[in-house]
Structures are given as C-alpha cells and as structure tokens.
Design an enzyme around this catalytic site. Structure first.
Site, PDB file in Angstrom:
ATOM      1  N   HIS A  86      13.021   0.237 -36.941  1.00  0.00           N
ATOM      2  CA  HIS A  86      14.194  -0.004 -37.787  1.00  0.00           C
ATOM      3  C   HIS A  86      14.883  -1.278 -37.306  1.00  0.00           C
ATOM      4  O   HIS A  86      15.154  -1.429 -36.115  1.00  0.00           O
ATOM      5  CB  HIS A  86      15.181   1.165 -37.718  1.00  0.00           C
ATOM      6  CG  HIS A  86      16.399   0.923 -38.564  1.00  0.00           C
ATOM      7  ND1 HIS A  86      16.434   1.200 -39.916  1.00  0.00           N
ATOM      8  CD2 HIS A  86      17.592   0.361 -38.269  1.00  0.00           C
ATOM      9  CE1 HIS A  86      17.598   0.851 -40.404  1.00  0.00           C
ATOM     10  NE2 HIS A  86      18.324   0.336 -39.424  1.00  0.00           N
TER      11      HIS A  86
ATOM     12  N   ASP B  20      24.689  11.024 -45.547  1.00  0.00           N
ATOM     13  CA  ASP B  20      24.768   9.603 -45.194  1.00  0.00           C
ATOM     14  C   ASP B  20      24.806   8.736 -46.440  1.00  0.00           C
ATOM     15  O   ASP B  20      25.520   7.731 -46.483  1.00  0.00           O
ATOM     16  CB  ASP B  20      23.587   9.181 -44.311  1.00  0.00           C
ATOM     17  CG  ASP B  20      23.653   7.687 -44.025  1.00  0.00           C
ATOM     18  OD1 ASP B  20      24.623   7.274 -43.353  1.00  0.00           O
ATOM     19  OD2 ASP B  20      22.801   6.930 -44.510  1.00  0.00           O
TER      20      ASP B  20
ATOM     21  N   ARG C  72      31.826   3.920 -47.031  1.00  0.00           N
ATOM     22  CA  ARG C  72      32.175   2.966 -45.965  1.00  0.00           C
ATOM     23  C   ARG C  72      32.099   1.529 -46.467  1.00  0.00           C
ATOM     24  O   ARG C  72      32.897   0.678 -46.087  1.00  0.00           O
ATOM     25  CB  ARG C  72      31.239   3.157 -44.769  1.00  0.00           C
ATOM     26  CG  ARG C  72      31.520   4.435 -43.988  1.00  0.00           C
ATOM     27  CD  ARG C  72      30.369   4.762 -43.052  1.00  0.00           C
ATOM     28  NE  ARG C  72      30.050   3.669 -42.175  1.00  0.00           N
ATOM     29  CZ  ARG C  72      28.822   3.372 -41.740  1.00  0.00           C
ATOM     30  NH1 ARG C  72      27.792   4.118 -42.086  1.00  0.00           N
ATOM     31  NH2 ARG C  72      28.619   2.353 -40.945  1.00  0.00           N
TER      32      ARG C  72
ATOM     33  N   SER D 263      24.431   6.963 -38.836  1.00  0.00           N
ATOM     34  CA  SER D 263      23.852   6.711 -40.159  1.00  0.00           C
ATOM     35  C   SER D 263      22.366   6.355 -40.031  1.00  0.00           C
ATOM     36  O   SER D 263      21.505   6.949 -40.693  1.00  0.00           O
ATOM     37  CB  SER D 263      24.634   5.560 -40.819  1.00  0.00           C
ATOM     38  OG  SER D 263      23.957   5.060 -41.935  1.00  0.00           O
TER      39      SER D 263
ATOM     40  N   LYS E 231      18.811   9.267 -40.561  1.00  0.00           N
ATOM     41  CA  LYS E 231      17.691   9.040 -41.481  1.00  0.00           C
ATOM     42  C   LYS E 231      16.367   8.983 -40.733  1.00  0.00           C
ATOM     43  O   LYS E 231      15.355   9.518 -41.183  1.00  0.00           O
ATOM     44  CB  LYS E 231      17.925   7.749 -42.275  1.00  0.00           C
ATOM     45  CG  LYS E 231      18.996   7.924 -43.343  1.00  0.00           C
ATOM     46  CD  LYS E 231      19.371   6.631 -44.015  1.00  0.00           C
ATOM     47  CE  LYS E 231      20.235   5.762 -43.141  1.00  0.00           C
ATOM     48  NZ  LYS E 231      20.972   4.690 -43.782  1.00  0.00           N
TER      49      LYS E 231
END
Ligand code: URA
Length: 426
Positions: free
Chosen positions: A85, A164, A171, A186, A190
């Site tokens: 990620h 989320d 947000r 967040s 995931k």
C-alpha cells in the site's frame, strides 16, 4: 437502550479522555447503521484530530471498522500472499510493475486499489486506460485469478470496511483527513479485511505527499506497522521520498507505458529501484527468500504475468493506448543542472490537464498528464524541451503552466539527488 450516546462519546474525546472499547465499538457500528449522524461523527473526527488516540484506542477503532463488513480469506490459495500500500504520490505507478513481478516470484498479490482524488493519481484510473480492462471483480473471480495468474489489481468491493468508506468521505469534506489515528485505521482496516498474509507499506514523505515531514511519516508508519503486526499480518514499511515525482510521467496511459518499460527490463532508474526494493520486502515478508526479482524483470517472466493479468480482466495488453489530442512543450529557460523538480507542482499540473478529478464522480482523461524530460541532477540546455503537457482540452494548458512555473530550479555545478528510500520500519 443503547449502551452509549453520541454526545457522551464526542465530549469524552473533546475533553481529552480515552474512549473505552465499548464506546468505540458502539460509535462505529451506530455510524455505519446511520444511527449516529454525519455532523456527530464529524465532531468526533475533529476531536480525534485535535486530541489524538492512544495505541489501544487506534487498535480498537481499526477492529471495529473491520467488523463493520466482510473479511476475505486467501489462506486456501496454493501460495502465500503479500500486498503493498502506498500512501499516495505523484507519478507513483509502482503497483503496476510490482504486482506481476512479485507474482512471477511465486507470491500471490491481492491488490485492492483506489481511484485518484486531488493531485495524486489512482492505480485504477491508470489501468482503465487499457482498452477493455475492468476494475470490478467478484470475490470468486478474484480468488480464481490469484490461483491462475498470481496477481489481481481491482477495486475494493462495497462489503469491505463500509464504516471506512462512509467515514473517509466525511473526513474529506470536514478537514479531518490528516489525523494519524484516522489515516492509520482507515488504511489498515481495509488491508487487514482484505486478508493478505504480508503487507509492505510505502509511506511517502515530501511536498507531493500527505506527510510533509519525516517525523510525522515515521509516526504514521510505526502506527500502521503496529496495527498490522497485532492483527497477525506480517507488516513492514519503507519511508520514501516524494519531494520529486517518480519516473518521468504523471498521468494515466503515459504511466502505463512507463510501467511496461520497467517490465521489459528498462524504465527510469528510480522506478526500477523502488519496484525492486518493495518486491524484495514483499517476498521476504511472505517467507520467500531464494528468488531475485531483478532476474524476473530481465528474463521477461514479470511481463508474461502482466499480460495474463490484463487479459484475465478483459483488457488487451497489446492494444494501442489512448493518446491526448493536444500537446504543449515547455522548453528550458536556461542551461545548467536541474536541482529541483517539485512533486506537488507536477501533480497539480497533471490534475489540471485532466488526468485527475476534483470530485469523486468526475471522469478522468486517459491520455492527459505531464512528461518531464530531465530529473534532478540531469543537465538541461536552454531552449530544449523540459516538459511536455498533454490534454484533450487545450484551454487547460494555462492553469497547468501556472503550476509548473515555480516547480523547478536550474543551477550551476553538479547536484546529487537525495536518497529515494529514507528509512525502513518493522
Ligand atoms: N488513504 C486511505 O485509505 N485512508 C486515509 O485516511 C488516507 C489515505
């Protein structure tokens, strides 16, 4: 009667208290159901941004977001899994060569990706420039492709961490994106729900990143590594430079072209360096230590997986990619060494040319973007091309040019670019 109410939870955090496990479980579940209103959750998110959370609260918040949806499980696959990620950067096309490369080394890559918002590009937007390619797969299709091809890059389904999805959108419009507990929970909710066995985080630092300074990037990385490790996911993080954009392109189709160059054994040195560094981390985290990923770029096997991966999702890996209708070349105003190329300036220019979107429902232009013809440290010559701007709508050139104007410096003498990989956290 509900065990808590929203105002009690908000005021506890407003007054710098720690939320109990029960308060956290309740507020996430009630918000997902619609029993806690957006204005209440936005007040709580702002209190968290201002007053922070201790590690126990962040871990519980993450677990509650995971519990709001389904959890995938790839443990029945015949090979180990690893995912990567990135916290988002400019010219960051690394997922494209990385997923097939790691698969070519024997580790399956279940990569759930997103679309771009603002100045950072989205992996799915880039891949959607390939004719026929589709981002949406069912869980069964994803599993079958992981078994047969070894790599999948697709959109996260609606069932994964729905809390989320709702909270992130809130947000985005309430000035509460930047809270480290909220970013870490967040991302990690995931990734943990996705069911990967190992995870490598590329935490970007610099002008083109969320995190502008190394201290905050390190805090985010440490928080995420802690969350992953405690959830049984073998997690490591690299802190990498995002003051300078990656490679020589920022856009959609033009980044696919650059990624294919890497898969063919060429491509810009920094893209190759980061792809190989992340591949080695993913392989090690997944327990594979006897394969050299550089060899898989050189011998064409990563490219073979790329073709199979694109084909399996309906794309034609041999098809010509879309090209922007209009181009504009910016020449170098002087002769010397390029000493600065600002990632934010380039990202903003690509975005203004139509490569990115302002609202999440906007379309993107497949051919739009910026190509730069030199990287910091390279010699440039007055009158020679420095940037090529690409778009279907020429009225976009002026605003993109404005963004690039103060986005680079040309100096005298030599210049050594700072290290791309700043630190490693495990
Ligand atoms: N990416 C995410 O998925 N969540 C954040 O909060 C920030 C970046």
């Amino acid at each position: 009667m509900a065990p808590h109410d929203a105002v009690e939870v908000i005021t506890a955090k407003r007054d710098k208290g720690e939320l109990s496990d029960s308060q956290i479980d309740w507020v996430i579940a009630a918000y997902t159901r619609g029993d806690v209103a957006d204005e209440q959750m936005s007040s709580l998110a702002m209190s968290i941004l201002l007053n922070g959370m201790v590690p126990r609260e962040i871990a519980r918040w993450t677990a509650a977001m995971i519990a709001s949806g389904e959890r995938m499980d790839f443990s029945a696959l015949s090979r180990p899994t690893a995912d990567k990620h990135s916290t988002g950067g400019v010219g960051d096309k690394i997922t494209l060569p990385l997923a097939p490369l790691v698969a070519a080394c024997g580790v399956a890559v279940p990569q759930l990706s997103g679309r771009g918002l603002g100045h950072t590009g989205g992996t799915l937007d880039k891949l959607e420039s390939i004719p026929g390619w589709r981002a949406t797969l069912s869980n069964e299709e994803m599993f079958a492709q992981l078994e047969s091809v070894g790599a999948v890059i697709c959109a996260a389904g609606d069932g994964l961490a729905p809390a989320d999805k709702k909270l992130y959108a809130l947000r985005d419009v309430t000035g509460t994106v930047e809270a480290i507990p909220l970013i870490a929970s967040s991302i990690m909710s995931k990734k943990i729900a996705e069911g990967t066995g190992a995870l490598v985080l590329d935490v970007k630092v610099g002008t083109g990143a969320f995190m502008k300074d190394v201290a905050r990037a390190r805090e985010l990385a440490e928080t995420m590594v802690g969350l992953g490790t405690n959830a049984g996911v073998n997690t490591v993080a690299l802190l990498t430079d995002m003051n300078t954009p990656l490679g020589l392109t920022a856009g959609n189709a033009i980044e696919v072209v650059e990624s294919i160059e890497v898969l063919q054994g060429g491509g810009p040195a920094d893209v190759v360096e980061l792809t190989l560094a992340l591949a080695r981390e993913m392989l090690t985290a997944a327990g594979v230590t006897d394969v050299d990923p550089a060899g898989k770029l050189a011998d064409g096997s990563a490219m073979d997986v790329w073709r199979a991966m694109i084909n399996a999702q309906g794309g034609d890996p041999e098809a010509a990619l879309p090209v922007a209708r209009e181009s504009h070349v910016v020449t170098s105003p002087s002769t010397g060494t390029l000493t600065r190329l600002d990632a934010m300036a380039v990202g903003l220019a690509a975005w203004r040319l139509g490569a990115g979107r302002a609202r999440k429902e906007d379309p993107v232009q497949a051919g739009a973007g910026v190509v730069w013809h030199a990287r910091p440290g390279d010699r440039v010559t007055q009158g020679e091309p420095l940037f090529t701007l690409l778009t279907d709508e020429p009225e976009r050139f002026d605003r993109a040019l404005e963004s690039l104007e103060s986005g680079f410096d040309i100096g005298e003498g030599t210049f050594t670019a700072p290290d791309l990989i700043i630190d490693r956290i495990d």
